[in-house]
Design a protein around this motif. Sequence first.
Motif, PDB file in Angstrom:
ATOM      1  N   GLY A 414      14.221  16.898  29.219  1.00  0.00           N
ATOM      2  CA  GLY A 414      13.442  17.584  30.461  1.00  0.00           C
ATOM      3  C   GLY A 414      14.272  17.949  31.478  1.00  0.00           C
ATOM      4  O   GLY A 414      14.014  18.802  32.135  1.00  0.00           O
ATOM      5  N   GLY A 415      15.543  17.073  31.790  1.00  0.00           N
ATOM      6  CA  GLY A 415      16.315  17.471  32.800  1.00  0.00           C
ATOM      7  C   GLY A 415      16.994  18.786  32.773  1.00  0.00           C
ATOM      8  O   GLY A 415      16.912  19.687  33.583  1.00  0.00           O
ATOM      9  N   ASN A 416      17.427  19.095  31.322  1.00  0.00           N
ATOM     10  CA  ASN A 416      18.101  20.412  31.064  1.00  0.00           C
ATOM     11  C   ASN A 416      16.933  21.438  30.925  1.00  0.00           C
ATOM     12  O   ASN A 416      17.274  22.750  31.469  1.00  0.00           O
ATOM     13  N   GLN A 417      15.727  21.066  30.569  1.00  0.00           N
ATOM     14  CA  GLN A 417      14.690  22.284  30.767  1.00  0.00           C
ATOM     15  C   GLN A 417      14.451  22.690  32.328  1.00  0.00           C
ATOM     16  O   GLN A 417      14.313  23.838  32.523  1.00  0.00           O
ATOM     17  N   GLN A 418      14.471  21.677  32.991  1.00  0.00           N
ATOM     18  CA  GLN A 418      14.253  21.930  34.496  1.00  0.00           C
ATOM     19  C   GLN A 418      15.354  22.696  35.300  1.00  0.00           C
ATOM     20  O   GLN A 418      15.134  23.790  36.104  1.00  0.00           O
ATOM     21  N   LYS A 419      16.547  22.302  34.714  1.00  0.00           N
ATOM     22  CA  LYS A 419      17.527  23.204  35.310  1.00  0.00           C
ATOM     23  C   LYS A 419      17.655  24.859  34.932  1.00  0.00           C
ATOM     24  O   LYS A 419      18.042  25.608  35.465  1.00  0.00           O
ATOM     25  N   ILE A 420      17.120  25.028  33.349  1.00  0.00           N
ATOM     26  CA  ILE A 420      16.983  26.374  33.007  1.00  0.00           C
ATOM     27  C   ILE A 420      15.746  27.164  33.875  1.00  0.00           C
ATOM     28  O   ILE A 420      15.909  28.124  34.314  1.00  0.00           O
ATOM     29  N   VAL A 421      14.806  26.473  34.249  1.00  0.00           N
ATOM     30  CA  VAL A 421      13.773  27.047  35.343  1.00  0.00           C
ATOM     31  C   VAL A 421      14.253  27.556  36.569  1.00  0.00           C
ATOM     32  O   VAL A 421      14.131  28.506  37.112  1.00  0.00           O
ATOM     33  N   ILE A 422      15.168  26.378  37.121  1.00  0.00           N
ATOM     34  CA  ILE A 422      15.574  26.585  38.341  1.00  0.00           C
ATOM     35  C   ILE A 422      16.418  27.851  38.237  1.00  0.00           C
ATOM     36  O   ILE A 422      16.786  28.747  39.266  1.00  0.00           O
ATOM     37  N   GLY A 423      17.656  27.670  37.277  1.00  0.00           N
ATOM     38  CA  GLY A 423      18.449  28.957  37.132  1.00  0.00           C
ATOM     39  C   GLY A 423      17.654  30.407  37.026  1.00  0.00           C
ATOM     40  O   GLY A 423      18.211  31.117  37.262  1.00  0.00           O
ATOM     41  N   LYS A 424      16.477  30.298  36.116  1.00  0.00           N
ATOM     42  CA  LYS A 424      15.802  31.520  36.165  1.00  0.00           C
ATOM     43  C   LYS A 424      15.625  32.141  37.491  1.00  0.00           C
ATOM     44  O   LYS A 424      15.510  33.446  37.742  1.00  0.00           O
ATOM     45  N   TRP A 425      15.137  31.147  38.374  1.00  0.00           N
ATOM     46  CA  TRP A 425      14.524  31.856  39.517  1.00  0.00           C
ATOM     47  C   TRP A 425      15.834  31.811  40.679  1.00  0.00           C
ATOM     48  O   TRP A 425      15.719  32.901  41.226  1.00  0.00           O
ATOM     49  N   HIS A 451      19.004  16.949  43.022  1.00  0.00           N
ATOM     50  CA  HIS A 451      18.771  16.903  44.699  1.00  0.00           C
ATOM     51  C   HIS A 451      20.204  17.354  45.331  1.00  0.00           C
ATOM     52  O   HIS A 451      19.995  18.077  46.346  1.00  0.00           O
ATOM     53  N   ALA A 452      21.416  17.257  44.759  1.00  0.00           N
ATOM     54  CA  ALA A 452      22.472  17.868  45.275  1.00  0.00           C
ATOM     55  C   ALA A 452      22.591  19.305  45.343  1.00  0.00           C
ATOM     56  O   ALA A 452      22.948  20.081  46.170  1.00  0.00           O
ATOM     57  N   LEU A 453      21.952  19.846  44.154  1.00  0.00           N
ATOM     58  CA  LEU A 453      21.804  21.466  44.183  1.00  0.00           C
ATOM     59  C   LEU A 453      20.788  21.801  45.166  1.00  0.00           C
ATOM     60  O   LEU A 453      21.311  22.988  45.933  1.00  0.00           O
ATOM     61  N   ASP A 456      22.737  21.887  48.355  1.00  0.00           N
ATOM     62  CA  ASP A 456      23.771  22.873  48.367  1.00  0.00           C
ATOM     63  C   ASP A 456      23.263  24.159  48.653  1.00  0.00           C
ATOM     64  O   ASP A 456      23.809  25.250  49.337  1.00  0.00           O
ATOM     65  N   LEU A 457      21.897  24.657  48.007  1.00  0.00           N
ATOM     66  CA  LEU A 457      21.371  25.751  48.135  1.00  0.00           C
ATOM     67  C   LEU A 457      20.931  25.997  49.582  1.00  0.00           C
ATOM     68  O   LEU A 457      20.787  27.326  50.240  1.00  0.00           O
ATOM     69  N   ALA A 458      20.417  24.901  50.186  1.00  0.00           N
ATOM     70  CA  ALA A 458      19.890  24.981  51.663  1.00  0.00           C
ATOM     71  C   ALA A 458      21.311  25.433  52.504  1.00  0.00           C
ATOM     72  O   ALA A 458      21.251  26.178  53.408  1.00  0.00           O
ATOM     73  N   LYS A 459      22.502  24.884  52.107  1.00  0.00           N
ATOM     74  CA  LYS A 459      23.633  25.066  53.011  1.00  0.00           C
ATOM     75  C   LYS A 459      24.061  26.490  52.759  1.00  0.00           C
ATOM     76  O   LYS A 459      24.728  27.045  53.637  1.00  0.00           O
ATOM     77  N   THR A 460      23.780  27.308  51.812  1.00  0.00           N
ATOM     78  CA  THR A 460      24.401  28.740  51.558  1.00  0.00           C
ATOM     79  C   THR A 460      23.034  29.454  52.121  1.00  0.00           C
ATOM     80  O   THR A 460      23.129  30.846  52.007  1.00  0.00           O
ATOM     81  N   GLY A 461      22.219  28.688  52.752  1.00  0.00           N
ATOM     82  CA  GLY A 461      21.053  29.823  53.501  1.00  0.00           C
ATOM     83  C   GLY A 461      19.620  30.161  52.963  1.00  0.00           C
ATOM     84  O   GLY A 461      18.799  30.579  53.648  1.00  0.00           O
TER      85      GLY A 461
END
Length: 524
Positions: A414-425, A451-453, A456-461
């Motif tokens: 499930g965790g790796n699936q979720q990372k695929i979805v986030i990466g897709k977007w 959570h860390a990701l 980090d995304l927010a820090k980049t704008g």
Amino acid sequence: MSTATVTHTAGASAHGEAPILSLVEITKKFPGVIALNKVSLDVRAGEVHALLGENGAGKSTLMKVLAGKHIPNGGQILLEGEEKVFENPKQAKQSGIVLIHQEQSLVPEMSVAENIYLGSLPKKWGNRVDWKTLHRDSTAILDRLKCSFSSKDLVSDLSIAKKQMVEIARALVFTPKIVVFDEPTASLTDHEKPVLYEIINTLRDQGVGIVYISHRMDEIFHLSQRISVLRDGEYNGTVNTADTNEDEVTKLMIGRSLELDHASKPKDFGENMLELRGLTVDGVFEDVSFSVRKGEIVGMYGLVGAGRSEVAETIFGLRKISSGEMLLDGKAEHIHSTHDAVAEGIALVPEDRKDQGLILGMNCRDNMTLAGLETVSSNGFMKPAAEKLVYDKYQQAMKIKTPSWRQKVGNLSGGNQQKIVIGKWLHTHPKLLILDEPTRGIDVGSKAEIHALIKDLAKTGYAVLVISSEMPEVLGVSNRIVAMYDGKVTAEFDGDEVSEDALVQAITGQYVTSGDASADRPVT
């Protein structure tokens, strides 16, 4: 371990009683990966035995071996001391082993009653279905689970939470010896969870052995008597629940402690990326107003049914706005479809990754590029090399664990699936990233990584909107929190000042004063 004693053998318990179930050196191999490597585990009659591990540790695979869905490459299954060989789920069920799936296995086109008794429909003269008995018995089970829907309802018309209750109802049809609950509360409301806990305790008191898989530590410590941990497909020990704590169990799972804290609260956010002014969808939610600034994480918190996901769907063009206004980067937008939303830089990681975020039969690379096909194609033809570059970029950045890009997404944890979805977007380079229940059904290690990701995304704008039913999550990642109840925004909080009591009051429709709640904008 400082306080708990970790045991590393399966078999007779410390108190001398023989286990009702013993899994002995179970091995299961898939192409390119050893999912289980000589895993041994025992379960006693009348106990709730929690099974923990990171996503991909082998928990669900082990239980599918037990339930006859996978045939092991080695090892033994002993039920009440007798060796069992299950070639299919029907044989396991006939022996008294019931698996309540994390991935729902219902037939959408059939009624609730037909799904509950699927494979064992009551019959009358002429081998015809006894519909009266079917619905009577199904109604009795639904009443026991305090369900609000009818046995005659079509499963396709039910919410995710209600479908999960139908899965649980299936187990009560039989007189089981072993019941496996695989993430049973992932889709349940706060009202439904205590009912499930009551059912589990009743089964335990009747001498049934319960295997309980969950990533929610509060449930594990509330329900279980023992906890066993898998790591990387291997057995990593068993502890008595009363003798351990969350930190020690986490160390067993991932080899280290996790430090969870509140989000940092920088004050130098950019201009509003998203602004909602009185947004209304008739019959769903009304007069919703809030903003998300560049570089800011806004958490949206509320009970299931409060309207949070529906607001996200409206922003993403899945619902038609009845009234109100939506501004993106200071400009009024009229989003009529998801195509419009993506074109304007809006991305939505949906609540249900399996049904809404992925194509499970496709490989990792093809899923990763789905939202941005124009960047990896030319004149209507795909460019495999460009696709591979995109996949490699996000696979490395997000530490996605998979043997190869050719692996079907449906075979990932499930965790790796979720990372695929986030990466897709992320590949679409959005201005606004909406994450609806981003860590549902994900282990503590992967949850911390996501959570860390997000931070980090927010820090980049990035402007980030996070919808969550978990209070620690929304408190841990959010710079501001918008609370919803019954289709309305009830309060808005500064993330570093809000109290848990104030948040609970806001999502249950109680009046929250700014003095008690540290609310920036209380709403009655």
